[in-house]
Design a protein around this motif. Structure first.
Motif: not given
Lengths: 121, 108
Positions: B73-102
């Protein structure tokens, strides 16, 4: 405009059953491809998926919590209910319901504000 | 079970700088990966789905790339409102959803 909102108790005692209701508007859970899920987030930690119900009635649960979880929908009321039995202090978290409206259940594009549930005697 | 890992855990940057966040999957997830932004006291917000598609209303400074096991994930030029926590997420075929630690993007 799509909105979701969680409701339920903010405090439950250990061993009790938690029942949360997600009331939503702006979409129908009878439309193909739509899903509503529940995700929780302990303070300071990453989100954890709990359960999801799809437009066709299919239900899926987190394997680690499957024995304690039940999800159900009431399409006519635009509501999804989650129950989690045998609550423990480690279940203290903000509980979110989230809709997958435009992504065929792969991602959650609309979220409720969340409700903080504390488990304590 | 697909496990998602994110790096770095914290990224300290100034407004206007470029942010590059990484998400790695323990096995191939093709392009079935999303990114969310979460600010304190708020629910996560979907930014990117399908690895590289911006969700409705997301500014063009946010972009996603990758496939298989490595995503960015690229943020090209950070704005003040972009300071936050970012998570990635995937849904498997089962299905089962997983999130990254951030990844927390905080202001230097």
């Amino acid at each position: 405009q799509i909105t979701l909102k969680e409701s339920g108790p903010t405090l439950v005692k250990p061993t009790q059953t938690l029942t949360l209701t997600c009331s939503f508007s702006g979409f129908s859970l009878s439309t193909s491809g739509v899903a509503v899920g529940w995700i929780r987030q302990p303070p300071g930690k990453a989100p954890e998926w709990l359960a999801v119900i799809y437009w066709d009635g299919d239900k899926r649960y987190s394997p680690s919590l499957k024995s304690r979880l039940t999800i159900a929908k009431d399409t006519s009321k635009n509501q999804v209910v989650l129950t989690l039995t045998n609550m423990d202090p480690v279940d203290t978290a903000t509980y979110y319901c989230a809709g997958s409206v435009d992504n065929w259940g792969y991602y959650f594009d609309y979220w409720g504000q969340g409700t903080l549930v504390t488990v304590s005697s | 079970e697909t496990v998602l890992t994110q790096s770095p855990a914290t990224l300290s940057l100034s407004p206007g700088e470029r942010a590059i966040l990484s998400c790695r999957a323990s096995q191939s997830v093709s392009k079935y990966l999303a990114w969310y932004q979460q600010k304190p006291g708020q629910a996560p917000r979907l930014l990117i789905y399908g690895a590289s598609n911006r969700a409705t209303g997301i500014p063009a400074r946010f972009s996603g790339s990758g496939s298989g096991t490595d995503f960015t994930l690229t943020i090209s030029s950070l704005e003040p409102e972009d300071f936050a926590v970012y998570y990635c997420q995937h849904r498997s075929d089962w299905p089962r959803y997983s999130f990254g630690p951030g990844t927390e993007v905080d202001m230097k």
